[in-house]
Motif scaffolding. Structure first.
Motif, PDB file in Angstrom:
ATOM      1  N   ARG A   3       0.837  -1.205   0.000  1.00  0.00           N
ATOM      2  CA  ARG A   3       0.000   0.000   0.000  1.00  0.00           C
ATOM      3  C   ARG A   3       0.872   1.255   0.000  1.00  0.00           C
ATOM      4  O   ARG A   3       0.605   2.206  -0.729  1.00  0.00           O
ATOM      5  N   TRP A   4       1.922   1.230   0.816  1.00  0.00           N
ATOM      6  CA  TRP A   4       2.822   2.377   0.886  1.00  0.00           C
ATOM      7  C   TRP A   4       3.425   2.659  -0.488  1.00  0.00           C
ATOM      8  O   TRP A   4       3.458   3.813  -0.923  1.00  0.00           O
ATOM      9  N   ALA A   5       3.909   1.613  -1.167  1.00  0.00           N
ATOM     10  CA  ALA A   5       4.517   1.789  -2.486  1.00  0.00           C
ATOM     11  C   ALA A   5       3.507   2.369  -3.476  1.00  0.00           C
ATOM     12  O   ALA A   5       3.824   3.283  -4.238  1.00  0.00           O
ATOM     13  N   ARG A   6       2.291   1.842  -3.444  1.00  0.00           N
ATOM     14  CA  ARG A   6       1.246   2.333  -4.358  1.00  0.00           C
ATOM     15  C   ARG A   6       0.924   3.793  -4.074  1.00  0.00           C
ATOM     16  O   ARG A   6       0.818   4.621  -4.986  1.00  0.00           O
ATOM     17  N   GLU A   7       0.776   4.128  -2.807  1.00  0.00           N
ATOM     18  CA  GLU A   7       0.447   5.515  -2.444  1.00  0.00           C
ATOM     19  C   GLU A   7       1.593   6.466  -2.775  1.00  0.00           C
ATOM     20  O   GLU A   7       1.351   7.597  -3.192  1.00  0.00           O
ATOM     21  N   GLN A   8       2.841   6.026  -2.601  1.00  0.00           N
ATOM     22  CA  GLN A   8       3.992   6.860  -2.964  1.00  0.00           C
ATOM     23  C   GLN A   8       3.982   7.182  -4.452  1.00  0.00           C
ATOM     24  O   GLN A   8       4.406   8.252  -4.862  1.00  0.00           O
ATOM     25  N   ALA A   9       3.490   6.223  -5.237  1.00  0.00           N
ATOM     26  CA  ALA A   9       3.428   6.414  -6.691  1.00  0.00           C
ATOM     27  C   ALA A   9       2.200   7.212  -7.105  1.00  0.00           C
ATOM     28  O   ALA A   9       2.073   7.584  -8.275  1.00  0.00           O
ATOM     29  N   GLY A  10       1.294   7.458  -6.171  1.00  0.00           N
ATOM     30  CA  GLY A  10       0.080   8.211  -6.493  1.00  0.00           C
ATOM     31  C   GLY A  10      -0.904   7.412  -7.338  1.00  0.00           C
ATOM     32  O   GLY A  10      -1.683   7.994  -8.103  1.00  0.00           O
ATOM     33  N   LEU A  11      -0.881   6.090  -7.187  1.00  0.00           N
ATOM     34  CA  LEU A  11      -1.753   5.233  -7.983  1.00  0.00           C
ATOM     35  C   LEU A  11      -2.912   4.699  -7.154  1.00  0.00           C
ATOM     36  O   LEU A  11      -2.786   4.520  -5.940  1.00  0.00           O
ATOM     37  N   THR A  12      -4.019   4.432  -7.818  1.00  0.00           N
ATOM     38  CA  THR A  12      -5.149   3.789  -7.161  1.00  0.00           C
ATOM     39  C   THR A  12      -4.976   2.272  -7.261  1.00  0.00           C
ATOM     40  O   THR A  12      -4.194   1.775  -8.075  1.00  0.00           O
ATOM     41  N   GLN A  13      -5.733   1.554  -6.467  1.00  0.00           N
ATOM     42  CA  GLN A  13      -5.715   0.095  -6.559  1.00  0.00           C
ATOM     43  C   GLN A  13      -6.140  -0.354  -7.961  1.00  0.00           C
ATOM     44  O   GLN A  13      -5.571  -1.282  -8.518  1.00  0.00           O
ATOM     45  N   ARG A  14      -7.124   0.319  -8.521  1.00  0.00           N
ATOM     46  CA  ARG A  14      -7.594  -0.037  -9.862  1.00  0.00           C
ATOM     47  C   ARG A  14      -6.501   0.165 -10.911  1.00  0.00           C
ATOM     48  O   ARG A  14      -6.330  -0.645 -11.813  1.00  0.00           O
ATOM     49  N   GLN A  15      -5.751   1.249 -10.802  1.00  0.00           N
ATOM     50  CA  GLN A  15      -4.663   1.496 -11.760  1.00  0.00           C
ATOM     51  C   GLN A  15      -3.600   0.404 -11.685  1.00  0.00           C
ATOM     52  O   GLN A  15      -3.120  -0.071 -12.712  1.00  0.00           O
ATOM     53  N   VAL A  16      -3.257   0.003 -10.478  1.00  0.00           N
ATOM     54  CA  VAL A  16      -2.266  -1.062 -10.319  1.00  0.00           C
ATOM     55  C   VAL A  16      -2.820  -2.372 -10.853  1.00  0.00           C
ATOM     56  O   VAL A  16      -2.131  -3.109 -11.564  1.00  0.00           O
ATOM     57  N   ALA A  17      -4.075  -2.660 -10.554  1.00  0.00           N
ATOM     58  CA  ALA A  17      -4.704  -3.893 -11.035  1.00  0.00           C
ATOM     59  C   ALA A  17      -4.698  -3.936 -12.559  1.00  0.00           C
ATOM     60  O   ALA A  17      -4.381  -4.969 -13.154  1.00  0.00           O
ATOM     61  N   THR A  18      -5.014  -2.831 -13.189  1.00  0.00           N
ATOM     62  CA  THR A  18      -5.006  -2.759 -14.649  1.00  0.00           C
ATOM     63  C   THR A  18      -3.603  -3.012 -15.192  1.00  0.00           C
ATOM     64  O   THR A  18      -3.426  -3.750 -16.156  1.00  0.00           O
ATOM     65  N   GLU A  19      -2.605  -2.438 -14.556  1.00  0.00           N
ATOM     66  CA  GLU A  19      -1.216  -2.628 -14.972  1.00  0.00           C
ATOM     67  C   GLU A  19      -0.805  -4.102 -14.890  1.00  0.00           C
ATOM     68  O   GLU A  19      -0.028  -4.583 -15.702  1.00  0.00           O
TER      69      GLU A  19
END
Length: 78
Positions: A3-19
């Protein structure tokens, strides 16, 4: 950490899931809530999507807390 890594990147869970090629963000949610663990390849992809490198290095015997045994490689008989 995820979660920390995702938030540092400014990404949503959906954006990461799509990636990662997922149809929804449920796997990301489960991993972040520690209700499951990603496979190693998905962990690496998620970290990369968030702008982080994953580096695997062997730990020292001191870090492991025990002495390594020599790896035995089986040899087929001729």
């Amino acid at each position: 950490m995820l979660r920390w890594a995702r938030e540092q990147a400014g990404l949503t869970q959906r954006q990461v899931a799509t990636e990662l090629g997922f149809h929804d963000s449920q796997p990301i949610l489960r991993w972040e809530k520690k209700r499951g663990e990603p496979l190693a390849n998905n962990l690496i992809k998620m970290c990369q999507a968030c702008g982080f490198n994953v580096v695997l290095e062997p730990m020292s015997e001191e870090e492991l807390g025990f002495e390594r045994e020599a790896a035995a490689i089986p040899v087929a008989a001729p």
